[in-house]
Design an enzyme around this catalytic site. Sequence first.
Site, PDB file in Angstrom:
ATOM      1  N   ASN A  92      64.525  47.498  -7.848  1.00  0.00           N
ATOM      2  CA  ASN A  92      63.368  47.244  -6.992  1.00  0.00           C
ATOM      3  C   ASN A  92      62.394  46.244  -7.600  1.00  0.00           C
ATOM      4  OD1 ASN A  92      63.987  48.816  -4.782  1.00  0.00           O
ATOM      5  ND2 ASN A  92      63.012  50.662  -5.591  1.00  0.00           N
ATOM      6  N   HIS A  93      61.668  45.560  -6.722  1.00  0.00           N
ATOM      7  CA  HIS A  93      60.493  44.765  -7.066  1.00  0.00           C
ATOM      8  C   HIS A  93      59.278  45.457  -6.454  1.00  0.00           C
ATOM      9  CE1 HIS A  93      62.648  40.667  -7.747  1.00  0.00           C
ATOM     10  NE2 HIS A  93      63.536  41.643  -7.837  1.00  0.00           N
ATOM     11  N   ARG A  94      58.111  45.141  -6.960  1.00  0.00           N
ATOM     12  CA  ARG A  94      56.911  45.578  -6.240  1.00  0.00           C
ATOM     13  C   ARG A  94      56.831  44.817  -4.916  1.00  0.00           C
ATOM     14  NH1 ARG A  94      51.167  46.065  -9.095  1.00  0.00           N
ATOM     15  NH2 ARG A  94      50.782  46.601  -6.916  1.00  0.00           N
ATOM     16  N   TYR A  95      56.510  45.543  -3.866  1.00  0.00           N
ATOM     17  CA  TYR A  95      56.348  44.878  -2.572  1.00  0.00           C
ATOM     18  C   TYR A  95      55.121  45.410  -1.836  1.00  0.00           C
ATOM     19  CZ  TYR A  95      58.974  49.061  -1.158  1.00  0.00           C
ATOM     20  OH  TYR A  95      59.399  50.358  -0.978  1.00  0.00           O
ATOM     21  N   SER A 100      56.060  39.603  -4.606  1.00  0.00           N
ATOM     22  CA  SER A 100      57.042  40.520  -5.174  1.00  0.00           C
ATOM     23  C   SER A 100      57.706  39.929  -6.418  1.00  0.00           C
ATOM     24  CB  SER A 100      58.117  40.843  -4.123  1.00  0.00           C
ATOM     25  OG  SER A 100      58.776  39.654  -3.713  1.00  0.00           O
TER      26      SER A 100
END
Length: 220
Positions: A92-95, A100
Amino acid sequence: MPDSRPFPAADVLHPVPMPDGSTHAGTVFLAAAVDHPRISVGAYTYASAHQPPEDWAAHLAPYLYDFSPERLVIGKFCQIADGVTFITASANHRYDGISSFPFAVFGGGPAEGRPSMPGPGPDTEIGNDVWIGQGARILPGAHLGDGVIVGAGAVVAGQIPPYSVVAGNSARVLRRRFEPQQIEALLRVAWWDWPIDRILVHEALIVGGDVAGLVAASGG
């Protein structure tokens, strides 16, 4: 002449014999093939690949690192087809913000605690006797109940109830394999916890559709 081969032990790496006496390199009992601190696999769960990888853990869960906070937990007697990928939370990435982009991955300071890195994600858990079809993608934090069947190419997220059939992108429950009271009975029986010799004695009931008969055989 009847086939008298013994059932392979749970710690055998390549459990499928070939006519020439060799074993099928593309099928493994996964617990014997995977040595990864963040992966747990139950007995007799197998995975297959047309081109056998050198590293089965990286092949199945390419974003799960030794240092990842999340885990991939797979139950007993699961069947994992070619091309299945478990996309665990470390992918995951921050979104939740403007960008991101994972700046911390590329440097500019220590990665730990950087605002561009997402927080720890959930474990991904697969129950017992789950069949995952060719090319399916299991997304971070998915929980697949016992007896679930995943259609080829499905993209699966969230909680999937026991003995459901799911397919599509995003995957949806198409139907339950048995009536609710039968599913409750099957979960109580938990045949996958029996010794393998007892399982083989009752093979016809386990792969058949007579839930009441299996319950009776279990002594329940």
